[in-house]
Design a protein around this motif. Structure first.
Motif, PDB file in Angstrom:
ATOM      1  N   ARG A   7       1.080 -14.277   0.618  1.00  0.00           N
ATOM      2  CA  ARG A   7       0.804 -13.520  -0.361  1.00  0.00           C
ATOM      3  C   ARG A   7      -0.433 -12.696  -0.318  1.00  0.00           C
ATOM      4  NH1 ARG A   7       0.378 -18.477  -2.975  1.00  0.00           N
ATOM      5  NH2 ARG A   7      -1.642 -18.974  -3.817  1.00  0.00           N
ATOM      6  N   PRO A   8      -0.749 -11.550  -0.991  1.00  0.00           N
ATOM      7  CA  PRO A   8      -2.019 -10.937  -0.895  1.00  0.00           C
ATOM      8  C   PRO A   8      -3.004 -11.702  -1.777  1.00  0.00           C
ATOM      9  CG  PRO A   8      -0.486  -9.758  -2.405  1.00  0.00           C
ATOM     10  CD  PRO A   8       0.328 -10.915  -1.698  1.00  0.00           C
ATOM     11  N   GLY A   9      -4.371 -11.393  -1.195  1.00  0.00           N
ATOM     12  CA  GLY A   9      -5.587 -11.980  -1.885  1.00  0.00           C
ATOM     13  C   GLY A   9      -5.855 -11.096  -3.081  1.00  0.00           C
TER      14      GLY A   9
ATOM     15  N   ALA B 148      -4.904  -6.894  -3.314  1.00  0.00           N
ATOM     16  CA  ALA B 148      -4.015  -6.773  -4.359  1.00  0.00           C
ATOM     17  C   ALA B 148      -4.439  -5.311  -5.150  1.00  0.00           C
ATOM     18  CB  ALA B 148      -3.897  -7.612  -5.547  1.00  0.00           C
ATOM     19  N   ARG B 149      -5.909  -5.180  -5.266  1.00  0.00           N
ATOM     20  CA  ARG B 149      -6.650  -4.005  -5.492  1.00  0.00           C
ATOM     21  C   ARG B 149      -6.388  -2.891  -4.442  1.00  0.00           C
ATOM     22  NH1 ARG B 149     -10.878  -7.783  -6.416  1.00  0.00           N
ATOM     23  NH2 ARG B 149     -11.023  -8.217  -8.478  1.00  0.00           N
ATOM     24  N   ILE B 150      -6.388  -3.078  -3.627  1.00  0.00           N
ATOM     25  CA  ILE B 150      -6.126  -1.795  -2.590  1.00  0.00           C
ATOM     26  C   ILE B 150      -4.825  -1.685  -2.441  1.00  0.00           C
ATOM     27  CG2 ILE B 150      -6.227  -1.197   0.020  1.00  0.00           C
ATOM     28  CD1 ILE B 150      -8.645  -2.945   0.214  1.00  0.00           C
ATOM     29  N   LEU B 151      -3.732  -2.423  -2.442  1.00  0.00           N
ATOM     30  CA  LEU B 151      -2.381  -2.381  -2.524  1.00  0.00           C
ATOM     31  C   LEU B 151      -1.886  -1.309  -3.725  1.00  0.00           C
ATOM     32  CD1 LEU B 151      -0.847  -5.621  -1.421  1.00  0.00           C
ATOM     33  CD2 LEU B 151      -0.882  -3.454  -0.147  1.00  0.00           C
ATOM     34  N   ALA B 152      -2.684  -1.832  -4.723  1.00  0.00           N
ATOM     35  CA  ALA B 152      -2.380  -0.988  -6.032  1.00  0.00           C
ATOM     36  C   ALA B 152      -2.688   0.607  -5.929  1.00  0.00           C
ATOM     37  CB  ALA B 152      -3.141  -1.831  -7.262  1.00  0.00           C
ATOM     38  N   ALA B 153      -3.897   0.575  -5.073  1.00  0.00           N
ATOM     39  CA  ALA B 153      -4.642   2.027  -5.003  1.00  0.00           C
ATOM     40  C   ALA B 153      -3.573   2.890  -4.039  1.00  0.00           C
ATOM     41  CB  ALA B 153      -5.952   1.836  -4.637  1.00  0.00           C
ATOM     42  N   VAL B 154      -2.914   2.236  -3.181  1.00  0.00           N
ATOM     43  CA  VAL B 154      -2.109   2.956  -2.283  1.00  0.00           C
ATOM     44  C   VAL B 154      -0.794   3.142  -2.622  1.00  0.00           C
ATOM     45  CG1 VAL B 154      -3.612   2.680  -0.246  1.00  0.00           C
ATOM     46  CG2 VAL B 154      -1.723   1.188  -0.771  1.00  0.00           C
ATOM     47  N   GLU B 155      -0.222   2.328  -3.496  1.00  0.00           N
ATOM     48  CA  GLU B 155       1.389   2.314  -3.986  1.00  0.00           C
ATOM     49  C   GLU B 155       1.827   3.845  -4.516  1.00  0.00           C
ATOM     50  OE1 GLU B 155       3.931  -0.204  -6.907  1.00  0.00           O
ATOM     51  OE2 GLU B 155       1.685  -0.491  -7.205  1.00  0.00           O
ATOM     52  N   GLY B 156       2.719   4.007  -3.973  1.00  0.00           N
ATOM     53  CA  GLY B 156       3.248   5.181  -4.755  1.00  0.00           C
ATOM     54  C   GLY B 156       3.042   6.392  -3.936  1.00  0.00           C
TER      55      GLY B 156
ATOM     56  N   TRP C 147      -4.949   1.812   7.264  1.00  0.00           N
ATOM     57  CA  TRP C 147      -4.264   2.396   6.448  1.00  0.00           C
ATOM     58  C   TRP C 147      -2.893   2.729   6.296  1.00  0.00           C
ATOM     59  CZ3 TRP C 147      -1.821   7.434   6.646  1.00  0.00           C
ATOM     60  CH2 TRP C 147      -1.371   7.794   5.671  1.00  0.00           C
ATOM     61  N   ALA C 148      -2.513   3.034   7.710  1.00  0.00           N
ATOM     62  CA  ALA C 148      -0.997   3.405   7.988  1.00  0.00           C
ATOM     63  C   ALA C 148      -0.308   1.897   7.678  1.00  0.00           C
ATOM     64  CB  ALA C 148      -1.094   3.903   9.432  1.00  0.00           C
ATOM     65  N   GLN C 149      -0.839   0.777   8.291  1.00  0.00           N
ATOM     66  CA  GLN C 149      -0.166  -0.334   8.094  1.00  0.00           C
ATOM     67  C   GLN C 149       0.073  -0.749   6.848  1.00  0.00           C
ATOM     68  OE1 GLN C 149       1.140  -1.930  11.042  1.00  0.00           O
ATOM     69  NE2 GLN C 149       0.583  -0.002  11.624  1.00  0.00           N
ATOM     70  N   VAL C 150      -1.098  -0.514   5.848  1.00  0.00           N
ATOM     71  CA  VAL C 150      -0.983  -0.933   4.531  1.00  0.00           C
ATOM     72  C   VAL C 150       0.012   0.066   3.720  1.00  0.00           C
ATOM     73  CG1 VAL C 150      -1.966  -1.138   2.436  1.00  0.00           C
ATOM     74  CG2 VAL C 150      -3.099  -1.813   4.247  1.00  0.00           C
ATOM     75  N   VAL C 151       0.258   1.265   4.029  1.00  0.00           N
ATOM     76  CA  VAL C 151       1.148   2.169   3.339  1.00  0.00           C
ATOM     77  C   VAL C 151       2.581   1.867   3.697  1.00  0.00           C
ATOM     78  CG1 VAL C 151       1.770   4.526   3.560  1.00  0.00           C
ATOM     79  CG2 VAL C 151      -0.465   4.158   3.088  1.00  0.00           C
TER      80      VAL C 151
ATOM     81  N   GLY D 121       3.542  -1.023   4.436  1.00  0.00           N
ATOM     82  CA  GLY D 121       3.903  -2.393   3.910  1.00  0.00           C
ATOM     83  C   GLY D 121       4.053  -3.494   5.190  1.00  0.00           C
ATOM     84  N   ALA D 122       3.376  -3.203   6.382  1.00  0.00           N
ATOM     85  CA  ALA D 122       3.424  -4.153   7.491  1.00  0.00           C
ATOM     86  C   ALA D 122       2.642  -5.094   7.290  1.00  0.00           C
ATOM     87  CB  ALA D 122       3.317  -3.241   8.830  1.00  0.00           C
ATOM     88  N   HIS D 123       1.200  -4.923   6.789  1.00  0.00           N
ATOM     89  CA  HIS D 123       0.198  -5.463   6.709  1.00  0.00           C
ATOM     90  C   HIS D 123      -0.479  -5.688   5.241  1.00  0.00           C
ATOM     91  CE1 HIS D 123      -0.110  -7.196  10.795  1.00  0.00           C
ATOM     92  NE2 HIS D 123       0.235  -5.802  11.247  1.00  0.00           N
ATOM     93  N   TYR D 124      -1.054  -6.734   5.080  1.00  0.00           N
ATOM     94  CA  TYR D 124      -2.180  -6.771   3.942  1.00  0.00           C
ATOM     95  C   TYR D 124      -3.688  -6.207   4.390  1.00  0.00           C
ATOM     96  CZ  TYR D 124       0.926 -10.384   2.347  1.00  0.00           C
ATOM     97  OH  TYR D 124       1.805 -11.360   2.002  1.00  0.00           O
ATOM     98  N   PRO D 125      -4.289  -5.468   3.404  1.00  0.00           N
ATOM     99  CA  PRO D 125      -5.598  -4.898   3.831  1.00  0.00           C
ATOM    100  C   PRO D 125      -6.420  -5.668   4.709  1.00  0.00           C
ATOM    101  CG  PRO D 125      -4.933  -3.978   1.743  1.00  0.00           C
ATOM    102  CD  PRO D 125      -3.863  -5.076   2.101  1.00  0.00           C
ATOM    103  N   THR D 126      -6.285  -6.971   4.404  1.00  0.00           N
ATOM    104  CA  THR D 126      -7.290  -8.003   5.019  1.00  0.00           C
ATOM    105  C   THR D 126      -6.910  -8.145   6.322  1.00  0.00           C
ATOM    106  OG1 THR D 126      -6.420  -9.706   3.814  1.00  0.00           O
ATOM    107  CG2 THR D 126      -8.477  -8.927   3.147  1.00  0.00           C
ATOM    108  N   ASP D 127      -5.601  -8.117   6.632  1.00  0.00           N
ATOM    109  CA  ASP D 127      -4.874  -8.273   7.995  1.00  0.00           C
ATOM    110  C   ASP D 127      -5.607  -6.987   8.852  1.00  0.00           C
ATOM    111  OD1 ASP D 127      -3.307 -10.072   7.144  1.00  0.00           O
ATOM    112  OD2 ASP D 127      -1.679  -8.954   6.806  1.00  0.00           O
ATOM    113  N   ALA D 128      -5.433  -5.905   8.388  1.00  0.00           N
ATOM    114  CA  ALA D 128      -6.156  -4.693   9.045  1.00  0.00           C
ATOM    115  C   ALA D 128      -7.601  -4.976   9.283  1.00  0.00           C
ATOM    116  CB  ALA D 128      -6.114  -3.360   8.462  1.00  0.00           C
ATOM    117  N   LEU D 129      -8.279  -5.540   8.521  1.00  0.00           N
ATOM    118  CA  LEU D 129      -9.750  -5.904   8.561  1.00  0.00           C
ATOM    119  C   LEU D 129      -9.897  -6.841   9.615  1.00  0.00           C
ATOM    120  CD1 LEU D 129     -12.607  -5.181   7.269  1.00  0.00           C
ATOM    121  CD2 LEU D 129     -12.307  -7.203   5.767  1.00  0.00           C
ATOM    122  N   GLY D 130      -9.149  -7.903   9.800  1.00  0.00           N
ATOM    123  CA  GLY D 130      -9.159  -8.904  10.684  1.00  0.00           C
ATOM    124  C   GLY D 130      -8.793  -8.156  12.052  1.00  0.00           C
TER     125      GLY D 130
END
Length: 206
Positions: free
Chosen positions: A28-30, A34-42, A163-167, A169-178
């Protein structure tokens, strides 16, 4: 730039390990995710189209086309060592993310979808990092300015693909950071290794 990027590679490797330990076997997201996912949702359909186009650059066909184009450019410029660095650096970055995914075991959308770190983000960052390193080396920029430019361009590439991966839904933001930090750790080390091997071969040939 070797000194600055060498230090960057060490720090990046430590961050990759730290994030991997933090999210081992997580599904699950950390809190940051969660904060970043909420910002890009929709996001709208146009944004998703841009995300899909960006994502394609990390898919096998798109990635192969990008690498082939860069390698061809290096060969046309008679820089075979640069061509080797492109293939080796990008290849090692992608393989590293795959190995880490199995070691960390973080998942998204089900137990079979390993997510940390993002291979797409690592790929594009690694490729852009190599190209910028080669271009900066030809411009004669100083160590500080050259290093800053390389890291800035790598950041732009990492943010775009992340950003593309998060939008999508392929990865969590921290996955992209990693994935971004994985590329920063791998490319300077690979460049050093390619230089050592090439210099050794040249000395033996001479």
């Amino acid at each position: 730039m070797r000194g600055g990027l060498g230090l960057t590679a060490v720090v990046a490797a430590l961050v990759v390990v730290a994030l991997g330990v933090l999210y081992t076997d997580a599904g699950r997201p950390g809190s940051v995710d969660a904060r970043i996912l909420a910002a890009v949702e929709g996001v709208g359909p146009r944004a998703r189209d841009v995300a899909l186009a960006t994502d394609f650059l990390g898919e096998p066909l798109g990635a192969a086309a990008l690498v082939a184009a860069v390698v061809t450019g290096c060969l046309l410029l008679r820089r075979p060592r640069a061509a080797v660095l492109v293939v080796a650096g990008v290849g090692i970055a992608v393989v590293t993310t795959r190995l880490l995914k199995h070691l960390v075991g973080r998942t998204i959308h089900g137990d079979e979808n390993l997510s940390y770190p993002s291979g797409h983000t690592a790929f594009l960052t690694a490729l852009v990092l190599v190209v910028t390193l080669l271009a900066t080396g030809r411009t004669g920029l100083g160590r500080t300015a050259g290093t800053a430019l390389v890291l800035l361009v790598a950041l732009v590439a990492g943010v775009a693909m992340g950003w593309a991966q998060v939008v999508l839904g392929a990865h969590y933001p921290t996955d992209a950071l990693g994935g971004w930090f994985t590329a920063l750790a791998v490319i300077p080390a690979t460049a050093w290794a390619v230089d050592r091997v090439a210099d050794s071969v040249r000395r033996k040939a001479g």
